[in-house]
Motif scaffolding. Structure first.
Motif, PDB file in Angstrom:
ATOM      1  N   GLY A  96       5.372 -30.824  28.446  1.00 32.38           N
ATOM      2  CA  GLY A  96       4.320 -30.218  27.646  1.00 32.38           C
ATOM      3  C   GLY A  96       3.553 -29.113  28.351  1.00 32.38           C
ATOM      4  N   LEU A  97       3.993 -28.749  29.545  1.00 32.25           N
ATOM      5  CA  LEU A  97       3.296 -27.718  30.316  1.00 32.25           C
ATOM      6  C   LEU A  97       3.592 -26.307  29.814  1.00 32.25           C
ATOM      7  CD1 LEU A  97       3.983 -29.317  33.783  1.00 32.25           C
ATOM      8  CD2 LEU A  97       1.724 -29.014  32.758  1.00 32.25           C
ATOM      9  N   VAL A  98       4.734 -26.153  29.144  1.00 29.01           N
ATOM     10  CA  VAL A  98       5.201 -24.834  28.721  1.00 29.01           C
ATOM     11  C   VAL A  98       5.678 -24.913  27.274  1.00 29.01           C
ATOM     12  CG1 VAL A  98       6.995 -23.094  29.147  1.00 29.01           C
ATOM     13  CG2 VAL A  98       5.865 -24.203  31.075  1.00 29.01           C
ATOM     14  N   ASN A  99       5.407 -23.853  26.513  1.00 30.42           N
ATOM     15  CA  ASN A  99       5.954 -23.700  25.161  1.00 30.42           C
ATOM     16  C   ASN A  99       7.154 -22.767  25.231  1.00 30.42           C
ATOM     17  OD1 ASN A  99       3.915 -25.215  23.835  1.00 30.42           O
ATOM     18  ND2 ASN A  99       2.547 -23.463  23.998  1.00 30.42           N
ATOM     19  N   ALA A 100       8.168 -23.053  24.435  1.00 27.74           N
ATOM     20  CA  ALA A 100       9.374 -22.224  24.394  1.00 27.74           C
ATOM     21  C   ALA A 100       9.598 -21.723  22.968  1.00 27.74           C
ATOM     22  CB  ALA A 100      10.582 -23.035  24.843  1.00 27.74           C
ATOM     23  N   THR A 101       9.915 -20.416  22.862  1.00 28.13           N
ATOM     24  CA  THR A 101      10.203 -19.805  21.568  1.00 28.13           C
ATOM     25  C   THR A 101      11.488 -18.997  21.695  1.00 28.13           C
ATOM     26  OG1 THR A 101       7.820 -19.586  21.190  1.00 28.13           O
ATOM     27  CG2 THR A 101       9.277 -18.311  19.758  1.00 28.13           C
ATOM     28  N   ARG A 102      12.440 -19.257  20.802  1.00 32.87           N
ATOM     29  CA  ARG A 102      13.704 -18.512  20.820  1.00 32.87           C
ATOM     30  C   ARG A 102      13.491 -17.125  20.234  1.00 32.87           C
ATOM     31  NH1 ARG A 102      18.080 -19.757  23.518  1.00 32.87           N
ATOM     32  NH2 ARG A 102      19.385 -18.937  21.887  1.00 32.87           N
ATOM     33  N   ARG A 103      14.022 -16.132  20.948  1.00 35.77           N
ATOM     34  CA  ARG A 103      14.014 -14.727  20.500  1.00 35.77           C
ATOM     35  C   ARG A 103      15.434 -14.213  20.672  1.00 35.77           C
ATOM     36  NH1 ARG A 103       9.349 -15.141  18.432  1.00 35.77           N
ATOM     37  NH2 ARG A 103       7.479 -14.792  19.655  1.00 35.77           N
ATOM     38  N   GLY A 104      16.231 -14.358  19.630  1.00 38.50           N
ATOM     39  CA  GLY A 104      17.637 -13.969  19.733  1.00 38.50           C
ATOM     40  C   GLY A 104      18.363 -14.884  20.692  1.00 38.50           C
ATOM     41  N   LYS A 105      19.036 -14.302  21.690  1.00 38.31           N
ATOM     42  CA  LYS A 105      19.776 -15.134  22.637  1.00 38.31           C
ATOM     43  C   LYS A 105      18.908 -15.611  23.800  1.00 38.31           C
ATOM     44  CE  LYS A 105      21.828 -11.883  25.881  1.00 38.31           C
ATOM     45  NZ  LYS A 105      23.033 -11.568  26.592  1.00 38.31           N
ATOM     46  N   TRP A 106      17.690 -15.090  23.893  1.00 38.31           N
ATOM     47  CA  TRP A 106      16.796 -15.460  24.990  1.00 38.31           C
ATOM     48  C   TRP A 106      15.682 -16.375  24.507  1.00 38.31           C
ATOM     49  CZ3 TRP A 106      18.427 -14.673  29.681  1.00 38.31           C
ATOM     50  CH2 TRP A 106      19.313 -13.622  29.929  1.00 38.31           C
ATOM     51  N   THR A 107      15.071 -17.056  25.452  1.00 37.03           N
ATOM     52  CA  THR A 107      13.905 -17.884  25.155  1.00 37.03           C
ATOM     53  C   THR A 107      12.714 -17.298  25.889  1.00 37.03           C
ATOM     54  OG1 THR A 107      15.323 -19.832  24.950  1.00 37.03           O
ATOM     55  CG2 THR A 107      12.973 -20.223  25.260  1.00 37.03           C
ATOM     56  N   VAL A 108      11.591 -17.265  25.196  1.00 40.08           N
ATOM     57  CA  VAL A 108      10.350 -16.756  25.767  1.00 40.08           C
ATOM     58  C   VAL A 108       9.441 -17.950  26.006  1.00 40.08           C
ATOM     59  CG1 VAL A 108       8.342 -15.291  25.319  1.00 40.08           C
ATOM     60  CG2 VAL A 108      10.618 -14.540  24.610  1.00 40.08           C
ATOM     61  N   TYR A 109       8.780 -17.972  27.174  1.00 40.19           N
ATOM     62  CA  TYR A 109       7.953 -19.098  27.578  1.00 40.19           C
ATOM     63  C   TYR A 109       6.506 -18.681  27.757  1.00 40.19           C
ATOM     64  CZ  TYR A 109      12.495 -21.151  28.596  1.00 40.19           C
ATOM     65  OH  TYR A 109      13.778 -21.616  28.496  1.00 40.19           O
ATOM     66  N   THR A 110       5.606 -19.598  27.407  1.00 41.09           N
ATOM     67  CA  THR A 110       4.177 -19.433  27.648  1.00 41.09           C
ATOM     68  C   THR A 110       3.619 -20.747  28.168  1.00 41.09           C
ATOM     69  OG1 THR A 110       3.669 -20.046  25.363  1.00 41.09           O
ATOM     70  CG2 THR A 110       3.816 -17.680  25.844  1.00 41.09           C
ATOM     71  N   LEU A 111       2.523 -20.650  28.912  1.00 38.83           N
ATOM     72  CA  LEU A 111       1.860 -21.858  29.394  1.00 38.83           C
ATOM     73  C   LEU A 111       1.157 -22.552  28.230  1.00 38.83           C
ATOM     74  CD1 LEU A 111       0.271 -20.573  32.717  1.00 38.83           C
ATOM     75  CD2 LEU A 111       2.340 -21.940  32.435  1.00 38.83           C
ATOM     76  N   HIS A 112       1.100 -23.874  28.283  1.00 43.15           N
ATOM     77  CA  HIS A 112       0.419 -24.666  27.265  1.00 43.15           C
ATOM     78  C   HIS A 112      -0.861 -25.227  27.895  1.00 43.15           C
ATOM     79  CE1 HIS A 112       0.390 -28.229  24.319  1.00 43.15           C
ATOM     80  NE2 HIS A 112      -0.161 -27.182  23.756  1.00 43.15           N
ATOM     81  N   ALA A 113      -1.941 -24.469  27.785  1.00 47.17           N
ATOM     82  CA  ALA A 113      -3.196 -24.756  28.485  1.00 47.17           C
ATOM     83  C   ALA A 113      -3.752 -26.164  28.273  1.00 47.17           C
ATOM     84  CB  ALA A 113      -4.246 -23.714  28.103  1.00 47.17           C
ATOM     85  N   PRO A 114      -3.699 -26.756  27.076  1.00 52.98           N
ATOM     86  CA  PRO A 114      -4.301 -28.080  26.909  1.00 52.98           C
ATOM     87  C   PRO A 114      -3.722 -29.151  27.837  1.00 52.98           C
ATOM     88  CG  PRO A 114      -3.899 -27.096  24.766  1.00 52.98           C
ATOM     89  CD  PRO A 114      -3.251 -26.202  25.788  1.00 52.98           C
ATOM     90  N   VAL A 115      -2.457 -29.046  28.167  1.00 53.66           N
ATOM     91  CA  VAL A 115      -1.854 -30.042  29.057  1.00 53.66           C
ATOM     92  C   VAL A 115      -2.371 -29.869  30.480  1.00 53.66           C
ATOM     93  CG1 VAL A 115       0.313 -30.942  29.997  1.00 53.66           C
ATOM     94  CG2 VAL A 115       0.149 -30.347  27.590  1.00 53.66           C
ATOM     95  N   PHE A 116      -2.577 -28.634  30.905  1.00 51.59           N
ATOM     96  CA  PHE A 116      -3.155 -28.395  32.231  1.00 51.59           C
ATOM     97  C   PHE A 116      -4.579 -28.938  32.287  1.00 51.59           C
ATOM     98  CE2 PHE A 116       0.318 -25.390  32.274  1.00 51.59           C
ATOM     99  CZ  PHE A 116       0.793 -25.496  33.570  1.00 51.59           C
ATOM    100  N   GLU A 117      -5.326 -28.756  31.206  1.00 55.17           N
ATOM    101  CA  GLU A 117      -6.694 -29.271  31.152  1.00 55.17           C
ATOM    102  C   GLU A 117      -6.701 -30.794  31.209  1.00 55.17           C
ATOM    103  OE1 GLU A 117      -8.086 -27.429  27.576  1.00 55.17           O
ATOM    104  OE2 GLU A 117      -8.069 -25.430  28.489  1.00 55.17           O
ATOM    105  N   ALA A 118      -5.769 -31.437  30.527  1.00 50.51           N
ATOM    106  CA  ALA A 118      -5.683 -32.900  30.561  1.00 50.51           C
ATOM    107  C   ALA A 118      -5.308 -33.387  31.959  1.00 50.51           C
ATOM    108  CB  ALA A 118      -4.664 -33.388  29.525  1.00 50.51           C
ATOM    109  N   ALA A 119      -4.390 -32.684  32.621  1.00 53.54           N
ATOM    110  CA  ALA A 119      -4.007 -33.055  33.991  1.00 53.54           C
ATOM    111  C   ALA A 119      -5.187 -32.884  34.939  1.00 53.54           C
ATOM    112  CB  ALA A 119      -2.818 -32.210  34.452  1.00 53.54           C
ATOM    113  N   GLU A 120      -5.956 -31.822  34.750  1.00 56.18           N
ATOM    114  CA  GLU A 120      -7.159 -31.630  35.565  1.00 56.18           C
ATOM    115  C   GLU A 120      -8.153 -32.760  35.346  1.00 56.18           C
ATOM    116  OE1 GLU A 120      -8.569 -27.756  34.427  1.00 56.18           O
ATOM    117  OE2 GLU A 120      -7.301 -26.738  35.888  1.00 56.18           O
ATOM    118  N   ALA A 121      -8.277 -33.224  34.113  1.00 54.32           N
ATOM    119  CA  ALA A 121      -9.191 -34.327  33.813  1.00 54.32           C
ATOM    120  C   ALA A 121      -8.750 -35.603  34.519  1.00 54.32           C
ATOM    121  CB  ALA A 121      -9.272 -34.544  32.299  1.00 54.32           C
ATOM    122  N   VAL A 122      -7.440 -35.854  34.545  1.00 54.86           N
ATOM    123  CA  VAL A 122      -6.921 -37.032  35.249  1.00 54.86           C
ATOM    124  C   VAL A 122      -7.252 -36.927  36.734  1.00 54.86           C
ATOM    125  CG1 VAL A 122      -4.805 -38.220  35.976  1.00 54.86           C
ATOM    126  CG2 VAL A 122      -5.094 -37.533  33.595  1.00 54.86           C
TER     127      VAL A 122
END
Length: 114
Positions: free
Chosen positions: A66-92
């Motif tokens: 859950g740390l990264v989101n993946a989106t298909r763009r043709g033959k490639w995948t584009v990735y972005t960070l998923h901030a809420p999971v980092f925030e939850a890990a910081e809380a732990v």
């Protein structure tokens, strides 16, 4: 966040290559082919010198955690960070840090030897 989810997140964070990937996602290269704030798999292979199968393996684990989101763009995948999971890990970690804080030391201070 439950313990199983926390363990999966910290396990995903426990690999130097995955930490490099996350750093690249947090600071995308200026000449990246994806939109600002995201990184294409091709940029990960180029900038980190990893093979495509290695990138796929690491990205699969980061997405599953859950740390990264993946989106298909043709033959490639584009990735972005998923901030809420980092925030939850910081809380732990914050909870553990507060719990692990040492009790105040009431011993008298010892002067350093001259």
């Amino acid at each position: 966040m439950d313990l199983e989810t926390s363990a999966a997140i910290f396990k995903a964070l426990g690999d130097p290559q995955r930490l490099r990937v996350l750093h690249l996602l947090a600071h995308p290269p200026v000449n990246a082919c994806a939109a600002p704030g995201s990184v294409c798999a091709c940029d990960i292979t180029t900038h980190l010198g990893l093979s495509q199968p290695t990138v796929s393996h690491h990205m699969r684990l980061l997405v599953q955690a859950g740390l990264v989101n993946a989106t298909r763009r043709g033959k490639w995948t584009v990735y972005t960070l998923h901030a809420p999971v980092f925030e939850a890990a910081e809380a732990v970690l914050s909870t553990l840090r507060i719990t692990a804080s040492p009790a105040p030391d009431h011993r008298p201070a010892v002067a350093p030897a001259p």
